[in-house]
Design an enzyme around this catalytic site. Structure first.
Site, PDB file in Angstrom:
ATOM      1  N   SER A 108     -25.471   8.105  13.078  1.00 63.27           N
ATOM      2  CA  SER A 108     -25.175   9.527  12.946  1.00 63.27           C
ATOM      3  C   SER A 108     -25.550  10.281  14.220  1.00 63.27           C
ATOM      4  O   SER A 108     -26.012  11.413  14.153  1.00 63.27           O
ATOM      5  CB  SER A 108     -25.926  10.102  11.745  1.00 63.27           C
ATOM      6  OG  SER A 108     -27.308   9.827  11.893  1.00 63.27           O
ATOM      7  N   CYS A 109     -25.372   9.672  15.385  1.00 65.01           N
ATOM      8  CA  CYS A 109     -25.700  10.332  16.648  1.00 65.01           C
ATOM      9  C   CYS A 109     -24.896  11.625  16.775  1.00 65.01           C
ATOM     10  O   CYS A 109     -23.709  11.658  16.458  1.00 65.01           O
ATOM     11  CB  CYS A 109     -25.386   9.399  17.822  1.00 65.01           C
ATOM     12  SG  CYS A 109     -26.334   7.879  17.760  1.00 65.01           S
TER      13      CYS A 109
HETATM   14 FE    FE Z   1     -25.556   7.116  15.813  1.00 62.88          FE
END
Ligand code: FE
Length: 200
Positions: A108-109
């Site tokens: 979830s960067c």
């Molecule tokens: Fe990520």
């Protein structure tokens, strides 16, 4: 398969996160009040408002826009926005011909200093796989139907790079001030799952 793998598969991720946090607190490695302040800061104070200011400035100032596209991190820091998850930000410019959309297929960067914390759908495995496999179909489900002639480009965040989409400035906004423009820019438009719409 080891026993711990089996246990990990049985436990929901929220429970595993809580257990991990409890161990870290117990061993004195983190202070829960600091954690809470940190989360609140990103939820309430940062949010996508910072990114909206960046977009509005790029719309009214061509030289700033050129710097933003050449060195996202540096141009964003000019407005005072920097910090964790914002060390290397690349800005992608949408146009009538090209539409950029951002994902992190692995986890979830997300560029925290300009967009705050990621929304639930961004972290959802369905979004992370489908935006790569069938971007047009998924974007249409978000309410964004793109013409077949538009080149859709999906950008996968890596451990180093975070992306922000510079949406198209809507027609009919020529007379608006930078502040008025910033108020129209949404988080979804900066991830690339929406366009910026002029309020009715
Ligand atoms: Fe990520």
């Amino acid at each position: 398969m080891t026993t711990s793998d089996t246990t990990a598969e049985r436990l929901p991720i929220a429970l595993r996160t809580e257990a991990l946090e409890a161990i870290l607190v117990e061993r004195g490695l983190i202070d829960p009040s600091v954690m809470d302040r940190f989360i609140k800061m990103y939820e309430q104070d940062v949010g996508p408002l910072n990114g909206a200011k960046v977009v509005a400035k790029a719309w009214v100032d061509p030289e700033y826009k050129a710097r933003l596209l050449a060195d996202g991190t540096g141009a964003i820091a000019e407005l005072g926005f920097k910090g964790p998850q914002g060390e290397h930000i690349v800005v992608l410019e949408n146009s009538p011909e090209v539409h950029h959309v951002v994902v992190c297929t692995l986890c979830s960067c997300y560029p925290w200093p300009i967009l705050g914390l990621p929304p639930g759908w961004y972290k959802d495995p369905a979004y992370r796989s489908r935006i790569v496999r069938e971007p047009r179909t998924l974007l249409a489900e978000f309410g964004l139907s793109l013409d077949e002639s538009v080149d859709v480009q999906v950008w996968d965040s890596s451990s180093e790079v975070r992306y922000m989409v510079l949406p198209e400035r809507p027609a009919g906004t020529e007379a608006m001030s930078e502040e008025e423009l910033a108020a129209m820019v949404t988080r979804d438009a900066m991830v690339g799952v929406a366009k910026v719409a002029v309020p009715a």
